[in-house]
Each structure stands twice: as structure tokens, then as C-alpha cells.
Write an enzyme that holds these catalytic residues in place. Structure first.
Site, PDB file in Angstrom:
ATOM      1  N   TYR A 152       0.835  -1.212   0.000  1.00  0.00           N
ATOM      2  CA  TYR A 152       0.000   0.000   0.000  1.00  0.00           C
ATOM      3  C   TYR A 152       0.862   1.251   0.000  1.00  0.00           C
ATOM      4  O   TYR A 152       1.787   1.371   0.815  1.00  0.00           O
ATOM      5  CB  TYR A 152      -0.900  -0.016   1.229  1.00  0.00           C
ATOM      6  CG  TYR A 152      -2.140   0.853   1.144  1.00  0.00           C
ATOM      7  CD1 TYR A 152      -2.721   1.188  -0.060  1.00  0.00           C
ATOM      8  CD2 TYR A 152      -2.745   1.316   2.308  1.00  0.00           C
ATOM      9  CE1 TYR A 152      -3.872   1.953  -0.127  1.00  0.00           C
ATOM     10  CE2 TYR A 152      -3.898   2.085   2.267  1.00  0.00           C
ATOM     11  CZ  TYR A 152      -4.456   2.403   1.044  1.00  0.00           C
ATOM     12  OH  TYR A 152      -5.599   3.162   0.995  1.00  0.00           O
TER      13      TYR A 152
ATOM     14  N   HIS B 232       3.975  -7.528  10.891  1.00  0.00           N
ATOM     15  CA  HIS B 232       3.946  -7.034   9.510  1.00  0.00           C
ATOM     16  C   HIS B 232       5.357  -6.574   9.157  1.00  0.00           C
ATOM     17  O   HIS B 232       5.664  -5.375   9.155  1.00  0.00           O
ATOM     18  CB  HIS B 232       2.947  -5.891   9.420  1.00  0.00           C
ATOM     19  CG  HIS B 232       2.284  -5.775   8.093  1.00  0.00           C
ATOM     20  ND1 HIS B 232       1.293  -6.617   7.652  1.00  0.00           N
ATOM     21  CD2 HIS B 232       2.479  -4.888   7.075  1.00  0.00           C
ATOM     22  CE1 HIS B 232       0.890  -6.262   6.449  1.00  0.00           C
ATOM     23  NE2 HIS B 232       1.600  -5.221   6.065  1.00  0.00           N
TER      24      HIS B 232
ATOM     25  N   ASP C 129       0.807  -9.913  13.817  1.00  0.00           N
ATOM     26  CA  ASP C 129       0.605  -8.825  12.860  1.00  0.00           C
ATOM     27  C   ASP C 129      -0.523  -7.918  13.349  1.00  0.00           C
ATOM     28  O   ASP C 129      -1.691  -8.307  13.338  1.00  0.00           O
ATOM     29  CB  ASP C 129       0.255  -9.406  11.490  1.00  0.00           C
ATOM     30  CG  ASP C 129       0.324  -8.385  10.364  1.00  0.00           C
ATOM     31  OD1 ASP C 129       0.183  -7.177  10.639  1.00  0.00           O
ATOM     32  OD2 ASP C 129       0.503  -8.801   9.205  1.00  0.00           O
TER      33      ASP C 129
ATOM     34  N   SER D 235       1.294  -7.868   1.676  1.00  0.00           N
ATOM     35  CA  SER D 235       0.393  -6.855   2.221  1.00  0.00           C
ATOM     36  C   SER D 235      -0.652  -6.456   1.163  1.00  0.00           C
ATOM     37  O   SER D 235      -1.426  -7.299   0.731  1.00  0.00           O
ATOM     38  CB  SER D 235       1.191  -5.670   2.757  1.00  0.00           C
ATOM     39  OG  SER D 235       0.388  -4.844   3.563  1.00  0.00           O
TER      40      SER D 235
END
Length: 319
Positions: free
Chosen positions: A92, A302, A273, A183
Site C-alpha cells: 500500500y 507485519h 501482525d 500486504s
């Protein structure tokens, strides 16, 4: 062992909290019809990088709503017959990144194509046009407009259109195409495999864009999911439309697309995460009916997952 989310046995049974819109399948069939009716007008521009075993290009195509989408394209030299291809999707706000990390696959004779998402860190175009908020966040872009205006609808379709373009390349065997990403890239990998059933193998690491309501209920609407909190604070401060909002988000929730997947899957999950909570990932993983393999990292969040890049490389070795 420390625990952020549900115990692993419960995660392996979890089915998700975000509602699935009643017309979900019809919505995506119409979206795919729009994509197929869009002339991609593919353009290849030689890139300023030279290696002895591949030709490198900037690839541009037209996606739905008229956006020009960019991808890095590495074409192996000296192929005697059509070979495998790998699609790569980024995290992202990021981009397709450097050419460097695509070169190992190209050296093995794989065509490699890495897409820039609209309006994020690369060269792809965001044509806008949605009513409502455009200031923060792509998840909520188009949320106050018709469902067909959701930005991630368009980005999901971009992955499928790129897959179709690559499968038509004369140097590519359309039955030997894979997809991968981490992700957001992991979410787009799921979406691509769902919308393109011919994808043979796909590796998705801690996928984003899954089970939005669960994220909200865990009070983890921050970091990558912060825009959910921003949306409610600005546009629905008393949560009178909460059910409507999460149902609308169900159109772009990868757990609802996951049952369409036919590819062999590899998933990487960190059980600590807090950006993409494990339960949200398992909501999608548990709906995949095709063969799948999980690489679980109990103490990791993450972040980099040791050895996983090597495992993914080996996973694609027999394409």
C-alpha cells in the site's frame, strides 16, 4: 506464547465478519465485462537498464474508466518456446520498485511484470471521478458513490487485465502464470487469482484488504486501515450507517473473492501482525478451496519473514 488475536486452531476455522453483498457475484461479473470491453492499448517503452539475459520495458495499458496503468516488464532473451510468467504487486502506497529484485526470475527464463497501483507511488494514473472523500485513503474512495465507483474495484480489475495482457504475449505460456505480493500486494494477488482462474500458482503474504469489520472490532483501524476510522469520524460520527458501510466494503473484501480461486496457493502469516490482523487474513485463506500451503511465523508481525522469499522462489520454480 504471546497472543494478539485468536488461538491458531480458532483462526483455522474463522469465516470472517464483514457482510457479503447479496449481488456480489453479479457485481464482479459486470465489472469483468467492463474490463473485457476496454481496449488496453498496450504500449512498450524500452527502459534505461541493461542485463545480458533480459529486455526491460516500461509497459502501459488502459484500464477501466480510462486510466493509463504502468508496469515494469522484463522479457527473457533467447527463449525457444513460450515460458512461465510472474505477476508482482506492491504494498500500500508503494510502487513496482527497482528492477533489481525481479531479475532472478528473469534470469531463469520467466517473464516478470510488476504493476504500479493507480494513484500510489508509481507511474500509474488515478483518473478520480468519485463523489465524496478523496483526501485520505483508497479503501474509502468511492464509498459514498455507486458501488461501481470503488477505487479498489478498478485496481482489482487492473490486476486481471494485466494478467490477460501477459497471457497473450507470444513468449508466455498462459497456463504457466503466477502472481505474488506482500500486504496490499498479497491482497491483489488474491484478487488477481480470483478474477483470473487460469493463474496457476500464487503466493500471498499477510494479505491486506480483508475483513474490514473485524479490523474495526479489534480497534486496529490505524496504520494501513486508519482511513476506516477517519471515514466514520468525518461522515458517520454516530455510526448510523455502520452496517451499510461495511456491506458496501464487502464488494472489495478479498475474503469474498477467495472462493473463486483455482490456483495453488502459498500464504505467509505472522501471528503478531497488528497491521493486517491474523484473523482477517484467515478469513480469506479459509475460503480458498484450491490446494494451499501456509507458512506461519508465530512471533512475527507485519515485517520481513525470515526465509520466506526463498520459499516463495522455490514455490514458483516448477512453473
Amino acid at each position: 506464547m504471546p497472543q494478539l488475536d485468536m488461538p491458531l486452531k480458532q483462526l483455522q476455522q474463522y469465516e470472517g465478519r464483514t457482510p457479503r453483498p447479496h449481488d456480489f457475484d453479479e457485481y464482479w461479473e459486470k465489472a469483468l465485462e467492463e474490463m473485457r470491453a476496454t481496449d488496453p492499448a498496450v504500449e512498450l517503452v524500452p527502459a534505461p537498464i541493461s542485463v545480458p539475459y533480459a529486455e526491460c520495458y516500461d509497459l502501459y495499458f488502459t484500464g477501466v474508466k480510462g486510466a493509463r496503468v504502468h508496469a515494469k516488464y522484463l522479457k527473457p532473451k533467447g527463449l525457444q518456446q513460450p515460458g512461465p510468467a510472474l505477476l508482482h504487486f506492491h504494498g500500500y502506497s508503494g510502487s513496482s520498485g527497482d528492477w533489481y529484485d525481479k531479475l532472478p526470475y528473469a534470469a531463469l527464463g520467466y517473464t516478470v511484470v510488476s504493476m504500479d497501483c493507480r494513484g500510489q507511488g508509481g507511474k500509474s494514473e488515478d483518473v478520480g471521478g468519485a463523489i465524496g472523500n478523496t483526501l485520505r485513503g483508497h479503501i474509502i474512495r468511492g464509498l459514498d458513490d455507486a458501488p461501481e465507483q470503488l477505487l479498489f474495484r478498478h485496481i482489482f480489475l487492473d490486476t486481471a487485465q494485466l494478467a490477460s495482457i501477459v497471457m497473450d504475449f507470444p513468449d508466455v505460456d498462459p497456463d504457466r502464470v503466477g502472481a505474488t505480493g506482500w500486504s496490499q500486494g498479497g491482497a491483489l494477488t488474491v484478487a488477481c487469482a480470483a478474477l483470473t482462474p487460469r493463474i496457476k500458482k500464487a503466493a500471498s503474504v499477510y494479505p491486506f484488504l480483508s475483513d474490514y469489520r473485524r479490523v474495526w472490532e479489534m480497534d486496529l483501524a490505524k496504520d494501513a486501515y486508519e482511513e476506516l476510522r477517519i471515514y466514520f469520524r468525518l461522515f458517520d460520527p454516530q455510526h448510523k450507517r455502520e452496517d451499510e458501510v461495511f456491506t458496501r466494503l464487502g464488494y472489495i473484501d478479498i475474503q469474498n473473492l477467495a472462493p473463486r480461486i483455482r490456483a495453488e496457493m502459498l500464504f505467509g502469516v505472522g501471528l503478531m501482525d497488528s497491521v493486517c490482523p491474523p484473523s482477517t487474513q484467515f478469513a480469506a485463506i479459509n475460503k480458498v478451496a484450491s490446494p494451499k500451503r501456509l507458512e506461519i511465523y508465530p512471533d512475527f508481525g507485519h515485517e520481513g519473514l525470515p526465509g520466506l522469499h526463498d520459499k516463495i522462489f522455490q514455490f514458483f520454480a516448477d512453473l
